[in-house]
Design a protein around this motif. Structure first.
Motif, PDB file in Angstrom:
ATOM      1  N   UNK A 206       0.836  -1.196   0.000  1.00  0.00           N
ATOM      2  CA  UNK A 206       0.000   0.000   0.000  1.00  0.00           C
ATOM      3  C   UNK A 206       0.877   1.254   0.000  1.00  0.00           C
ATOM      4  N   UNK A 207       0.269   2.374  -0.390  1.00  0.00           N
ATOM      5  CA  UNK A 207       0.874   3.687  -0.168  1.00  0.00           C
ATOM      6  C   UNK A 207       0.219   4.257   1.075  1.00  0.00           C
ATOM      7  N   UNK A 208       1.012   4.437   2.125  1.00  0.00           N
ATOM      8  CA  UNK A 208       0.484   4.930   3.396  1.00  0.00           C
ATOM      9  C   UNK A 208       1.078   6.310   3.672  1.00  0.00           C
ATOM     10  N   UNK A 209       0.218   7.275   3.909  1.00  0.00           N
ATOM     11  CA  UNK A 209       0.647   8.646   4.201  1.00  0.00           C
ATOM     12  C   UNK A 209       0.094   9.013   5.575  1.00  0.00           C
ATOM     13  N   UNK A 210       0.988   9.299   6.509  1.00  0.00           N
ATOM     14  CA  UNK A 210       0.585   9.594   7.882  1.00  0.00           C
ATOM     15  C   UNK A 210       1.211  10.899   8.359  1.00  0.00           C
ATOM     16  N   UNK A 211       0.714  11.352   9.498  1.00  0.00           N
ATOM     17  CA  UNK A 211       1.291  12.518  10.158  1.00  0.00           C
ATOM     18  C   UNK A 211       1.899  12.053  11.477  1.00  0.00           C
ATOM     19  N   UNK A 212       3.084  12.579  11.769  1.00  0.00           N
ATOM     20  CA  UNK A 212       3.792  12.170  12.972  1.00  0.00           C
ATOM     21  C   UNK A 212       4.401  13.378  13.659  1.00  0.00           C
ATOM     22  N   UNK A 213       4.419  13.349  14.985  1.00  0.00           N
ATOM     23  CA  UNK A 213       5.018  14.441  15.746  1.00  0.00           C
ATOM     24  C   UNK A 213       6.530  14.264  15.803  1.00  0.00           C
ATOM     25  N   UNK A 214       7.258  15.255  15.261  1.00  0.00           N
ATOM     26  CA  UNK A 214       8.718  15.237  15.337  1.00  0.00           C
ATOM     27  C   UNK A 214       9.136  16.168  16.470  1.00  0.00           C
ATOM     28  N   UNK A 215      10.095  15.762  17.313  1.00  0.00           N
ATOM     29  CA  UNK A 215      10.438  16.569  18.493  1.00  0.00           C
ATOM     30  C   UNK A 215      10.939  17.970  18.168  1.00  0.00           C
ATOM     31  N   UNK A 216      11.497  18.164  16.988  1.00  0.00           N
ATOM     32  CA  UNK A 216      12.042  19.483  16.634  1.00  0.00           C
ATOM     33  C   UNK A 216      11.226  20.197  15.566  1.00  0.00           C
TER      34      UNK A 216
ATOM     35  N   UNK B 189       4.567  18.631  13.508  1.00  0.00           N
ATOM     36  CA  UNK B 189       3.803  17.614  12.794  1.00  0.00           C
ATOM     37  C   UNK B 189       4.300  17.529  11.353  1.00  0.00           C
ATOM     38  N   UNK B 190       4.827  16.368  10.972  1.00  0.00           N
ATOM     39  CA  UNK B 190       5.381  16.172   9.631  1.00  0.00           C
ATOM     40  C   UNK B 190       4.786  14.917   9.004  1.00  0.00           C
ATOM     41  N   UNK B 191       4.948  14.794   7.693  1.00  0.00           N
ATOM     42  CA  UNK B 191       4.379  13.665   6.940  1.00  0.00           C
ATOM     43  C   UNK B 191       5.403  12.543   6.844  1.00  0.00           C
ATOM     44  N   UNK B 192       4.947  11.318   7.098  1.00  0.00           N
ATOM     45  CA  UNK B 192       5.771  10.118   6.972  1.00  0.00           C
ATOM     46  C   UNK B 192       4.976   9.045   6.236  1.00  0.00           C
ATOM     47  N   UNK B 193       5.630   7.919   5.964  1.00  0.00           N
ATOM     48  CA  UNK B 193       4.891   6.769   5.437  1.00  0.00           C
ATOM     49  C   UNK B 193       4.437   5.893   6.597  1.00  0.00           C
TER      50      UNK B 193
ATOM     51  N   UNK C 107       6.957   5.175   9.308  1.00  0.00           N
ATOM     52  CA  UNK C 107       7.549   6.314   9.990  1.00  0.00           C
ATOM     53  C   UNK C 107       8.687   6.972   9.237  1.00  0.00           C
ATOM     54  N   UNK C 108       8.916   6.571   7.975  1.00  0.00           N
ATOM     55  CA  UNK C 108       9.988   7.183   7.180  1.00  0.00           C
ATOM     56  C   UNK C 108       9.545   8.558   6.715  1.00  0.00           C
ATOM     57  N   UNK C 109      10.410   9.541   6.935  1.00  0.00           N
ATOM     58  CA  UNK C 109      10.075  10.936   6.660  1.00  0.00           C
ATOM     59  C   UNK C 109      10.062  11.199   5.153  1.00  0.00           C
ATOM     60  N   UNK C 110       9.105  12.009   4.704  1.00  0.00           N
ATOM     61  CA  UNK C 110       9.010  12.405   3.300  1.00  0.00           C
ATOM     62  C   UNK C 110       9.497  13.842   3.127  1.00  0.00           C
ATOM     63  N   UNK C 111      10.036  14.123   1.927  1.00  0.00           N
ATOM     64  CA  UNK C 111      10.585  15.441   1.628  1.00  0.00           C
ATOM     65  C   UNK C 111      10.028  15.962   0.297  1.00  0.00           C
ATOM     66  N   UNK C 112      10.092  17.280   0.136  1.00  0.00           N
ATOM     67  CA  UNK C 112       9.836  17.916  -1.161  1.00  0.00           C
ATOM     68  C   UNK C 112      11.062  18.731  -1.553  1.00  0.00           C
ATOM     69  N   UNK C 113      11.181  19.009  -2.857  1.00  0.00           N
ATOM     70  CA  UNK C 113      12.392  19.590  -3.442  1.00  0.00           C
ATOM     71  C   UNK C 113      12.049  20.929  -4.094  1.00  0.00           C
TER      72      UNK C 113
ATOM     73  N   UNK D  60       4.542  19.518   5.915  1.00  0.00           N
ATOM     74  CA  UNK D  60       3.460  19.614   6.890  1.00  0.00           C
ATOM     75  C   UNK D  60       2.253  18.810   6.405  1.00  0.00           C
ATOM     76  N   UNK D  61       1.254  18.564   7.270  1.00  0.00           N
ATOM     77  CA  UNK D  61       0.054  17.845   6.832  1.00  0.00           C
ATOM     78  C   UNK D  61      -0.682  18.526   5.685  1.00  0.00           C
ATOM     79  N   UNK D  62      -0.441  19.827   5.468  1.00  0.00           N
ATOM     80  CA  UNK D  62      -1.073  20.541   4.365  1.00  0.00           C
ATOM     81  C   UNK D  62      -0.213  20.520   3.104  1.00  0.00           C
ATOM     82  N   UNK D  63       0.922  19.819   3.160  1.00  0.00           N
ATOM     83  CA  UNK D  63       1.798  19.725   2.002  1.00  0.00           C
ATOM     84  C   UNK D  63       2.761  20.877   1.876  1.00  0.00           C
TER      85      UNK D  63
END
Length: 316
Positions: free
Chosen positions: A199-209, A212-216, A219-225, A308-311
């Protein structure tokens, strides 16, 4: 002369009625842009019409415990109607993803002014979350609660298992009936097995620094360029080895938690692979991230950012 699919203009695709096959069919109400980006959602009139929002004044404020056939103890409202939770919501943080027509079928249990009364339910598990439509929805164990419009009266549990995502709420906030529950720690595994493999799983996770960021699902962090354009990836060759794409499977195997599904899309790359997009921005991993939650790629070359959860990019 053979023309690759990625070179076909989106206008031609729309005119011909073609649908992508490699990444699955386009959801109803959306159109595919082959090779240049994600489906564009058609505005939902219900979002623009305040009268379409569920009425808060009619919502109950009482949570009770009752016995349901085959399910054991379930949570009900004051009238004995079964209350449900939705797998596509999130409990940490509490957030509802059931809006518009979904909320007509699954009316949210809202909290008018005054305290929430409980009978047999641990008050420490009770909370509220503010919905995108402005209403305050009651939560149990962090999970937003709903009724099911197809339940005819007290004791009905017709919503149990609907779509593989809706389950009656047990008094502890878990799924009633002994259903295998996905862990709430965001690792995407249920009972020690990867229940979302393929599956493609898109979640939101609390990062200590970073907040709220987007992960799969793992829990692997996603990035944009910053070097990309909306619905266009400019990361190929060696770049793609350092920044592997987040693959999009198909619409039937997409799970989102904490990210509005309408923000999700894909592009079909020149090699035929399908890349996830959020708000049209292609998503990547960073090869230097070794463990779930790592965000070692944040700010790389002042061009790569967590999302962020809003992209939106987070530059902090």
């Amino acid at each position: 002369m053979h023309i690759p699919r990625w070179a076909i203009p989106a206008a031609v695709v729309a005119a011909s009625g073609m649908l992508l096959t490699g990444c699955g069919k386009v959801p109803p109400g959306q159109q595919a842009n082959v090779g240049v980006g994600a489906p564009q959602a058609v505005p939902d009139p219900a979002r623009q019409d305040p009268s379409a929002a569920p009425s808060q004044s009619a919502a109950p404020t009482v949570l009770r415990v009752a016995e349901a056939a085959r399910l054991g103890k379930v949570v009900t409202d004051a009238e004995g109607r079964t209350l449900y939770r939705f797998d596509k919501d999130t409990a940490r943080p509490p957030a509802s993803t059931c809006l518009d027509s979904c909320a007509n079928t699954w009316p949210p249990v809202t909290a008018p002014k005054g305290r929430i009364q409980v009978d047999g339910v641990d008050r420490n598990l009770i909370g509220k979350t503010k919905r995108p439509d402005g209403l305050w929805q009651v939560t149990l164990g962090g999970w937003p609660l709903y009724r099911y419009a197809e339940d005819d009266g007290p004791g009905d549990v017709k919503g149990q298992g609907v779509g593989g995502s809706w389950f009656a709420a047990a008094p502890d906030g878990k799924k009633a009936g002994g259903e295998q529950q996905e862990q709430d720690d965001g690792d995407g595994n249920g009972g020690g097995r990867n229940r979302w493999a393929g599956w493609t799983v898109v979640k939101v996770r609390q990062h200590p620094r970073l907040g709220m960021i987007v992960t799969d699902g793992e829990g692997r962090v996603m990035y944009r360029f910053d070097g990309d354009r909306p619905r266009v990836s400019n990361c190929d060759g060696q770049c793609a080895k350092t920044w592997p794409i987040v693959k999009f499977t198909n619409w039937k195997k997409l799970k989102t938690e904490g990210v509005e599904r309408s923000r999700i899309g894909f592009i079909e790359r020149k090699d035929g692979s399908c890349q996830l997009t959020i708000n049209g921005r292609p998503m990547y991993y960073f090869a230097g991230d070794r463990r779930p939650g790592d965000a070692n790629g944040q700010g790389a070359r002042n061009a790569w950012w967590v999302v962020s959860p809003r992209g939106e990019k987070i530059t902090g």
